[in-house]
Design an enzyme around this catalytic site. Sequence first.
Site, PDB file in Angstrom:
ATOM      1  N   ARG A  26       0.818  -1.208   0.000  1.00  0.00           N
ATOM      2  CA  ARG A  26       0.000   0.000   0.000  1.00  0.00           C
ATOM      3  C   ARG A  26       0.853   1.260   0.000  1.00  0.00           C
ATOM      4  O   ARG A  26       0.508   2.256  -0.629  1.00  0.00           O
ATOM      5  CB  ARG A  26      -0.938  -0.017   1.214  1.00  0.00           C
ATOM      6  N   GLY A  94      -1.462 -11.831  -4.428  1.00  0.00           N
ATOM      7  CA  GLY A  94      -2.891 -11.539  -4.561  1.00  0.00           C
ATOM      8  C   GLY A  94      -3.183 -10.091  -4.208  1.00  0.00           C
ATOM      9  O   GLY A  94      -3.991  -9.426  -4.865  1.00  0.00           O
ATOM     10  N   ARG A 122      -5.884 -18.191  -8.956  1.00  0.00           N
ATOM     11  CA  ARG A 122      -6.734 -17.609  -7.898  1.00  0.00           C
ATOM     12  C   ARG A 122      -7.897 -16.801  -8.471  1.00  0.00           C
ATOM     13  O   ARG A 122      -7.775 -16.196  -9.540  1.00  0.00           O
ATOM     14  CB  ARG A 122      -5.871 -16.740  -6.963  1.00  0.00           C
ATOM     15  N   SER A 167     -12.880  -9.294   3.126  1.00  0.00           N
ATOM     16  CA  SER A 167     -11.596  -9.349   2.435  1.00  0.00           C
ATOM     17  C   SER A 167     -11.053  -7.943   2.251  1.00  0.00           C
ATOM     18  O   SER A 167     -11.682  -7.098   1.607  1.00  0.00           O
ATOM     19  CB  SER A 167     -11.761 -10.014   1.063  1.00  0.00           C
ATOM     20  N   GLN A 169      -8.573  -7.202   0.510  1.00  0.00           N
ATOM     21  CA  GLN A 169      -8.186  -7.000  -0.891  1.00  0.00           C
ATOM     22  C   GLN A 169      -9.371  -6.501  -1.705  1.00  0.00           C
ATOM     23  O   GLN A 169      -9.242  -5.578  -2.512  1.00  0.00           O
ATOM     24  CB  GLN A 169      -7.625  -8.297  -1.465  1.00  0.00           C
ATOM     25  N   ASP A 320      -4.120 -15.340   7.687  1.00  0.00           N
ATOM     26  CA  ASP A 320      -2.886 -15.929   7.150  1.00  0.00           C
ATOM     27  C   ASP A 320      -2.166 -16.805   8.181  1.00  0.00           C
ATOM     28  O   ASP A 320      -1.119 -17.385   7.876  1.00  0.00           O
ATOM     29  CB  ASP A 320      -1.938 -14.818   6.675  1.00  0.00           C
ATOM     30  N   ARG A 351      -5.029 -23.849   1.336  1.00  0.00           N
ATOM     31  CA  ARG A 351      -4.335 -24.078   2.614  1.00  0.00           C
ATOM     32  C   ARG A 351      -5.066 -25.070   3.513  1.00  0.00           C
ATOM     33  O   ARG A 351      -4.437 -25.732   4.332  1.00  0.00           O
ATOM     34  CB  ARG A 351      -4.129 -22.748   3.346  1.00  0.00           C
TER      35      ARG A 351
HETATM   36  C1  S3P Z   1      -4.314  -8.887   2.535  1.00  0.00           C
HETATM   37  C2  S3P Z   1      -5.556  -9.366   2.814  1.00  0.00           C
HETATM   38  C3  S3P Z   1      -5.834 -10.792   3.104  1.00  0.00           C
HETATM   39  C4  S3P Z   1      -4.555 -11.568   3.403  1.00  0.00           C
HETATM   40  C5  S3P Z   1      -3.450 -11.222   2.456  1.00  0.00           C
HETATM   41  C6  S3P Z   1      -3.129  -9.742   2.545  1.00  0.00           C
HETATM   42  C7  S3P Z   1      -4.159  -7.438   2.252  1.00  0.00           C
HETATM   43  O1  S3P Z   1      -6.459 -11.371   1.988  1.00  0.00           O
HETATM   44  O2  S3P Z   1      -4.825 -12.952   3.338  1.00  0.00           O
HETATM   45  O3  S3P Z   1      -2.284 -11.966   2.750  1.00  0.00           O
HETATM   46  O4  S3P Z   1      -3.028  -6.938   2.293  1.00  0.00           O
HETATM   47  O5  S3P Z   1      -5.175  -6.788   1.981  1.00  0.00           O
HETATM   48  P1  S3P Z   1      -8.025 -11.212   1.704  1.00  0.00           P
HETATM   49  O6  S3P Z   1      -8.311  -9.806   1.456  1.00  0.00           O
HETATM   50  O7  S3P Z   1      -8.281 -12.053   0.501  1.00  0.00           O
HETATM   51  O8  S3P Z   1      -8.729 -11.729   2.918  1.00  0.00           O
END
Ligand code: S3P
Length: 443
Positions: A26, A94, A122, A167, A169, A320, A351
Site C-alpha cells: 500500500r 494476490g 486464484r 476481504s 483486498q 494468514d 491451505r
Molecule cells: C491482505 C488481505 C488478506 C490476506 C493477504 C493480505 C491485504 O487477503 O490474506 O495476505 O493486504 O489486503 P483477503 O483480502 O483475501 O482476505
Amino acid sequence: MQLRAARTGALEGTLRVPGDKSISHRSLMFSALAVGESRIEGLLEGEDVLATAHALQKLGVEIARTGEGAWSVHGVGVGGLAEPADVLDMGNAGTGARLMMGLLAGHPFTSIMTGDGSLRSRPMARVMAPLARMGAAFTGRSGQRLPAAITGTRDLLPLAYQSPVASAQVKSAILLAGLHAKGETTVTEPLASRDHTERMLAHMGAAVASETGPDGALTVRITGRPELRPSSFLVPSDPSSAAFPVAAAAVTPGSRVLVQGVCVNPLRTGLFITLREMGAVITEQNQRSVGGEVVADLLVEGGELRGVDVPEGRAPSMIDEYPVLSVVASLARGTTRMRGLAELRVKESDRLAVMAEGLAACGATVEVENDDLIVHGSGGSALAGGVTVDARLDHRIAMSFLVLGGLADQPVEVLGAEAILTSFPGFVPLMNGLGARITEVGA
Ligand code: S3P
C-alpha cells in the site's frame, strides 16, 4: 530450493522480522497517487512487494531504492498512471494484483496482468465484478483468472458495494477505484478486515470514514478525486511473519523469544489472542505508535498448550496464520477446532487441504469438516515427521512445515522453499538464530 528442519530444543533470543507486507504494497501504491515525492522506510523487500514496485514503474511512476528498506516514490497523482508498454507481472501476490486492478479501473487504457502459477489459479471475479459495475472492462481466462486484460475509464462511476466476503483486498480494490470516481463510494463487508487502506489514505488527506453495524458489518465511505499529500511511511514489522517465531516459541516449553516492533493492529492479532487462550504467555511490551499503527515488542514464553475452539468471527484477524496455528494445535493437549475457513481454499494454495494432508503425513490426527479444520493434538509428544512436503508456491505453507520440523522426531523437508522469499527474506537465519536447525538440502 529444498530446506530441511530438524528437531530443536527451547528457542531463545531477540529478533525483528521484516516490514508488513500489506502496508508495504500500500505504501508504494498510495505514494504513486500523491503528487510529489513520498519516502518509505522499513519496506518489506520481498518478491511480492518488489513486483508491485516494478508494475508501478511500468505505469510511469519513478521509484528508487535509496538504502536498505528505504525507498523514494515520485507520485503522479490520482488518475495519473500511464499505459504500460509490457505485461504487468504481479508474481505470487494476490494483494498486489487485486489492489492494482482497483487502480487500473480508473485509467483510460488497457493493461495485461499476469502472475505465477499460484496467482494465475486464484479467483479474480471478486474484484472484477464490482469494478466492472463501476465501468471498467475485464477479459480474463475462464473463471476470470489471470492473465487478464483490464481496460479502465476516466469516467468511473461510484458504487455502493455489499461484499459477500470479509476481504481487505476486495475492500481496498473498490476503495482505490472509488478514489478515481466522482462522488462517494461505499463498501460494506460482513466483518471488518484489516484497515490499513483506510488508515493510510486518511493520513494522506482522503475523506474516508468507517462505521461498524450492530451485527459487526463494516461500512467504509470514500470521496473520489482527492488531492493526496505525499507522505513519509514507516512500515512496522509484519505480525504475519512474527507469527512463525511466536508460534514456534509458544509451543516449545522453556522458550523465551522477544520479537521487536510488531504491528499489533487489532485487526491483525487473532493468532496472539488464540495462542493466549491455548495457554501461551505472550506479553506486549513497549507499546507505541509507528506510522499510524500501534506496534509492540512481543515476549513469548513457551509452555504446554491446550486445544481451543477458534470462532469463525476471528478469521479475518488471523486469516494468514491458520497454517502455523494448525501446527501448534497438533502438539497441544486436546482438540483444536478452527471454524469457517472457506477463504483458506483460495489463498496462495488451498491451505485447508494442504495443511490437512501435510499434518497427517507428519503423523498428526486431522479432520476437515465442511470449512472447519479439526486437529487432535498429541499432548506435547513430538510428531513422527520424516516426510517431504511440497510448498505449492505458498510461502506460509513452507514456513509452517519448517516450524513443524523443529518439533518432530525426524526432520521435515520442504520442496519449493524459495516461496518464502515472497514475504519473509531472512526467515532461515532469523529462526536459526533462535536455535532452529534449518539447512538447505544438497547445499
Ligand atoms: C491482505 C488481505 C488478506 C490476506 C493477504 C493480505 C491485504 O487477503 O490474506 O495476505 O493486504 O489486503 P483477503 O483480502 O483475501 O482476505
